[in-house]
Design a protein around this motif. Structure first.
Motif, PDB file in Angstrom:
ATOM      1  N   VAL A 115     -32.806 -24.739  20.065  1.00  0.00           N
ATOM      2  CA  VAL A 115     -33.889 -24.926  19.101  1.00  0.00           C
ATOM      3  C   VAL A 115     -33.999 -26.418  18.833  1.00  0.00           C
ATOM      4  CG1 VAL A 115     -34.656 -24.523  16.719  1.00  0.00           C
ATOM      5  CG2 VAL A 115     -33.606 -22.683  18.030  1.00  0.00           C
ATOM      6  N   GLU A 116     -35.214 -26.913  18.800  1.00  0.00           N
ATOM      7  CA  GLU A 116     -35.433 -28.338  18.561  1.00  0.00           C
ATOM      8  C   GLU A 116     -35.943 -28.552  17.143  1.00  0.00           C
ATOM      9  OE1 GLU A 116     -37.533 -32.166  20.762  1.00  0.00           O
ATOM     10  OE2 GLU A 116     -38.044 -30.121  21.382  1.00  0.00           O
ATOM     11  N   ILE A 117     -35.391 -29.552  16.467  1.00  0.00           N
ATOM     12  CA  ILE A 117     -35.855 -29.900  15.126  1.00  0.00           C
ATOM     13  C   ILE A 117     -36.653 -31.199  15.228  1.00  0.00           C
ATOM     14  CG2 ILE A 117     -33.669 -31.071  14.584  1.00  0.00           C
ATOM     15  CD1 ILE A 117     -34.140 -30.147  11.661  1.00  0.00           C
ATOM     16  N   LEU A 118     -37.854 -31.185  14.677  1.00  0.00           N
ATOM     17  CA  LEU A 118     -38.753 -32.336  14.726  1.00  0.00           C
ATOM     18  C   LEU A 118     -38.989 -32.863  13.319  1.00  0.00           C
ATOM     19  CD1 LEU A 118     -41.478 -30.884  17.138  1.00  0.00           C
ATOM     20  CD2 LEU A 118     -39.448 -32.190  17.758  1.00  0.00           C
ATOM     21  N   ILE A 119     -39.097 -34.172  13.197  1.00  0.00           N
ATOM     22  CA  ILE A 119     -39.426 -34.801  11.916  1.00  0.00           C
ATOM     23  C   ILE A 119     -40.675 -35.644  12.123  1.00  0.00           C
ATOM     24  CG2 ILE A 119     -38.676 -36.373  10.103  1.00  0.00           C
ATOM     25  CD1 ILE A 119     -35.810 -35.557  10.678  1.00  0.00           C
ATOM     26  N   ARG A 120     -41.698 -35.346  11.332  1.00  0.00           N
ATOM     27  CA  ARG A 120     -42.980 -36.055  11.449  1.00  0.00           C
ATOM     28  C   ARG A 120     -43.289 -36.730  10.122  1.00  0.00           C
ATOM     29  NH1 ARG A 120     -48.958 -33.961  11.338  1.00  0.00           N
ATOM     30  NH2 ARG A 120     -50.033 -35.547  12.569  1.00  0.00           N
ATOM     31  N   VAL A 121     -43.639 -37.996  10.171  1.00  0.00           N
ATOM     32  CA  VAL A 121     -43.961 -38.776   8.974  1.00  0.00           C
ATOM     33  C   VAL A 121     -45.454 -39.096   8.992  1.00  0.00           C
ATOM     34  CG1 VAL A 121     -43.556 -40.917   7.724  1.00  0.00           C
ATOM     35  CG2 VAL A 121     -41.644 -39.745   8.831  1.00  0.00           C
ATOM     36  N   HIS A 181     -42.391 -34.159   7.426  1.00  0.00           N
ATOM     37  CA  HIS A 181     -42.461 -32.749   7.781  1.00  0.00           C
ATOM     38  C   HIS A 181     -41.295 -32.398   8.695  1.00  0.00           C
ATOM     39  CE1 HIS A 181     -46.888 -31.886   6.730  1.00  0.00           C
ATOM     40  NE2 HIS A 181     -46.559 -33.051   6.193  1.00  0.00           N
ATOM     41  N   VAL A 182     -40.571 -31.347   8.356  1.00  0.00           N
ATOM     42  CA  VAL A 182     -39.454 -30.866   9.168  1.00  0.00           C
ATOM     43  C   VAL A 182     -39.890 -29.583   9.858  1.00  0.00           C
ATOM     44  CG1 VAL A 182     -37.067 -30.077   9.138  1.00  0.00           C
ATOM     45  CG2 VAL A 182     -37.786 -31.905   7.591  1.00  0.00           C
ATOM     46  N   LEU A 183     -39.779 -29.547  11.194  1.00  0.00           N
ATOM     47  CA  LEU A 183     -40.264 -28.401  11.947  1.00  0.00           C
ATOM     48  C   LEU A 183     -39.199 -27.894  12.910  1.00  0.00           C
ATOM     49  CD1 LEU A 183     -42.642 -30.949  12.204  1.00  0.00           C
ATOM     50  CD2 LEU A 183     -43.999 -28.876  12.396  1.00  0.00           C
ATOM     51  N   LEU A 184     -39.153 -26.590  13.097  1.00  0.00           N
ATOM     52  CA  LEU A 184     -38.273 -25.970  14.080  1.00  0.00           C
ATOM     53  C   LEU A 184     -39.136 -25.363  15.178  1.00  0.00           C
ATOM     54  CD1 LEU A 184     -35.721 -24.086  11.781  1.00  0.00           C
ATOM     55  CD2 LEU A 184     -35.512 -26.371  12.769  1.00  0.00           C
ATOM     56  N   VAL A 185     -38.856 -25.713  16.423  1.00  0.00           N
ATOM     57  CA  VAL A 185     -39.609 -25.171  17.552  1.00  0.00           C
ATOM     58  C   VAL A 185     -38.635 -24.746  18.649  1.00  0.00           C
ATOM     59  CG1 VAL A 185     -41.664 -26.554  17.077  1.00  0.00           C
ATOM     60  CG2 VAL A 185     -39.890 -27.460  18.595  1.00  0.00           C
ATOM     61  N   PRO A 186     -39.045 -23.793  19.503  1.00  0.00           N
ATOM     62  CA  PRO A 186     -38.169 -23.383  20.611  1.00  0.00           C
ATOM     63  C   PRO A 186     -37.959 -24.537  21.591  1.00  0.00           C
ATOM     64  CG  PRO A 186     -39.968 -21.807  20.261  1.00  0.00           C
ATOM     65  CD  PRO A 186     -40.299 -23.026  19.460  1.00  0.00           C
ATOM     66  N   LYS A 187     -36.785 -24.592  22.169  1.00  0.00           N
ATOM     67  CA  LYS A 187     -36.496 -25.584  23.206  1.00  0.00           C
ATOM     68  C   LYS A 187     -36.316 -24.840  24.527  1.00  0.00           C
ATOM     69  CE  LYS A 187     -33.691 -29.693  24.089  1.00  0.00           C
ATOM     70  NZ  LYS A 187     -32.583 -30.547  23.574  1.00  0.00           N
ATOM     71  N   LEU A 188     -37.298 -24.985  25.413  1.00  0.00           N
ATOM     72  CA  LEU A 188     -37.323 -24.259  26.682  1.00  0.00           C
ATOM     73  C   LEU A 188     -37.402 -25.241  27.848  1.00  0.00           C
ATOM     74  CD1 LEU A 188     -39.946 -21.524  25.679  1.00  0.00           C
ATOM     75  CD2 LEU A 188     -37.458 -21.238  25.810  1.00  0.00           C
ATOM     76  N   PRO A 189     -36.996 -24.802  29.051  1.00  0.00           N
ATOM     77  CA  PRO A 189     -37.195 -25.656  30.238  1.00  0.00           C
ATOM     78  C   PRO A 189     -38.663 -26.021  30.408  1.00  0.00           C
ATOM     79  CG  PRO A 189     -35.699 -23.851  30.739  1.00  0.00           C
ATOM     80  CD  PRO A 189     -36.253 -23.573  29.368  1.00  0.00           C
ATOM     81  N   LYS A 190     -38.940 -27.104  31.136  1.00  0.00           N
ATOM     82  CA  LYS A 190     -40.285 -27.662  31.174  1.00  0.00           C
ATOM     83  C   LYS A 190     -41.288 -26.835  31.974  1.00  0.00           C
ATOM     84  CE  LYS A 190     -39.026 -32.505  30.433  1.00  0.00           C
ATOM     85  NZ  LYS A 190     -39.085 -33.889  30.993  1.00  0.00           N
ATOM     86  N   ASP A 191     -40.929 -26.399  33.163  1.00  0.00           N
ATOM     87  CA  ASP A 191     -41.922 -25.828  34.067  1.00  0.00           C
ATOM     88  C   ASP A 191     -41.755 -24.329  34.289  1.00  0.00           C
ATOM     89  OD1 ASP A 191     -43.133 -28.365  34.519  1.00  0.00           O
ATOM     90  OD2 ASP A 191     -41.493 -28.856  35.879  1.00  0.00           O
ATOM     91  N   VAL A 192     -40.573 -23.936  34.743  1.00  0.00           N
ATOM     92  CA  VAL A 192     -40.296 -22.521  35.033  1.00  0.00           C
ATOM     93  C   VAL A 192     -39.056 -22.107  34.257  1.00  0.00           C
ATOM     94  CG1 VAL A 192     -39.753 -20.837  36.826  1.00  0.00           C
ATOM     95  CG2 VAL A 192     -41.295 -22.754  37.344  1.00  0.00           C
ATOM     96  N   PHE A 193     -39.125 -20.955  33.596  1.00  0.00           N
ATOM     97  CA  PHE A 193     -37.958 -20.469  32.862  1.00  0.00           C
ATOM     98  C   PHE A 193     -37.948 -18.948  32.887  1.00  0.00           C
ATOM     99  CE2 PHE A 193     -41.392 -21.874  30.142  1.00  0.00           C
ATOM    100  CZ  PHE A 193     -41.688 -20.780  29.354  1.00  0.00           C
ATOM    101  N   LYS A 194     -36.868 -18.385  32.384  1.00  0.00           N
ATOM    102  CA  LYS A 194     -36.669 -16.937  32.451  1.00  0.00           C
ATOM    103  C   LYS A 194     -36.874 -16.278  31.092  1.00  0.00           C
ATOM    104  CE  LYS A 194     -33.277 -17.006  36.241  1.00  0.00           C
ATOM    105  NZ  LYS A 194     -31.911 -16.570  36.666  1.00  0.00           N
ATOM    106  N   TYR A 195     -37.028 -14.967  31.136  1.00  0.00           N
ATOM    107  CA  TYR A 195     -37.019 -14.193  29.892  1.00  0.00           C
ATOM    108  C   TYR A 195     -35.731 -14.468  29.125  1.00  0.00           C
ATOM    109  CZ  TYR A 195     -41.109 -11.140  30.586  1.00  0.00           C
ATOM    110  OH  TYR A 195     -42.378 -10.639  30.704  1.00  0.00           O
TER     111      TYR A 195
END
Length: 291
Positions: A115-121, A181-195
């Protein structure tokens, strides 16, 4: 069609500091609880506020004395070089580095970097990125300038030495002029990934929530159970390869971290768990959000 992801904002005013908004792109009940929890992590105690006020007062007094002495010396000089006017913000907005460091560290550890945490000002007035914004990580030994994207996302380094020294974020903006702003987003491979990657990211988000949110608040909030692969435009599809090949329509509406409406192919935890080797091959321009 599944329930759309939403962005809920919880705004906290800080004493002698700046405003912060905790934002999570998830269904509303979950977002409400997590936003409040994230916001509570950065509140400043009265003793800290008093200490900061005292420090500022001493600094201001010293600056005034120095300015007086400088003016007197300038008046006595007969062949002084032309002066150069330097404009600076007297009271820069400051956020404790300790808060960001501990928050990012907790999420990374609990989620095993799934999981990636992002901070936006952004500006407190315009709610848009701030032109010419500078943010420094200021410690006893060093001052590091942070990278800031055109949309206001900042790259926060995890520096154990700076953390131990009580480093702070220092900006060229006035206090009370910014929102974080503190945000949580999924962290997935860039191009091809699995279920399996989808499943692991959902599980990781649930672990991160357990780390950040007390159990008595988790009782009243639904669990994150799906991820959307989303596009800005309509009529998009996501290619999935398993025992057979299929194109999944991106027909579930959601909201991305910048509050733009997006159209998503929704992957639910219970569905991806049954076929973890299936490949997902999204077209270019996709982004992932929790739904």
């Amino acid at each position: 069609m599944g329930r759309a992801g939403t962005s809920l904002v919880s705004r906290i005013k800080f004493k002698d500091r700046f405003s912060m908004r905790a934002v999570v792109t998830t269904p509303t009940p979950y977002a409400a609880m997590l936003a409040l929890m994230l916001a509570s992590l950065v509140m400043i105690s009265p003793s800290q506020a008093q200490g900061n006020a005292h420090t500022n007062a001493v600094a201001a007094s010293s600056a005034n004395s120095a300015n007086s002495a400088s003016s007197a010396s300038a008046a006595e000089a007969t062949d002084e070089l032309p002066s150069v006017e330097v404009k600076a913000v007297r009271d820069p907005a400051i956020l404790p580095y300790k808060t960001a460091y501990e928050l990012i560290s907790k999420v990374r550890a609990a989620s095993k970097d799934k999981v990636e945490i992002l901070i936006r000002v952004i500006s407190n007035k315009t709610h848009a990125p701030i032109p010419n914004l500078d943010i420094y990580l200021d410690s006893k030994e060093t001052r590091k300038k942070l990278d800031i994207s055109p949309t206001g996302y900042i790259t926060v380094p995890l520096d154990p030495v700076a953390y131990a020294e009580g480093a702070e974020f220092v900006t060229n903006q006035k206090k009370g002029s910014m929102e974080a702003h503190v945000l949580l987003v999924p962290k997935l491979p860039k191009d091809v990934f699995k279920y399996a990657d989808i499943s692991e990211s959902i599980d990781a988000a649930q672990l991160a929530i357990k780390e950040l949110v007390p159990w008595y608040l988790r009782l009243f909030m639904p669990s994150v159970n799906s991820i959307g692969i989303c596009y800005a435009g309509q009529n998009q599809t996501v290619l999935v390869k398993g025992s057979e090949e299929q194109q999944l329509s991106a027909n579930s509406d959601g909201t991305d971290p910048l509050k733009n409406k997006v159209h998503c192919a929704k992957f639910v935890a219970k569905d991806v768990a049954n076929a973890k080797d299936n490949l997902i091959m999204p077209a270019a321009g996709w982004q992932a959000i929790f739904m």
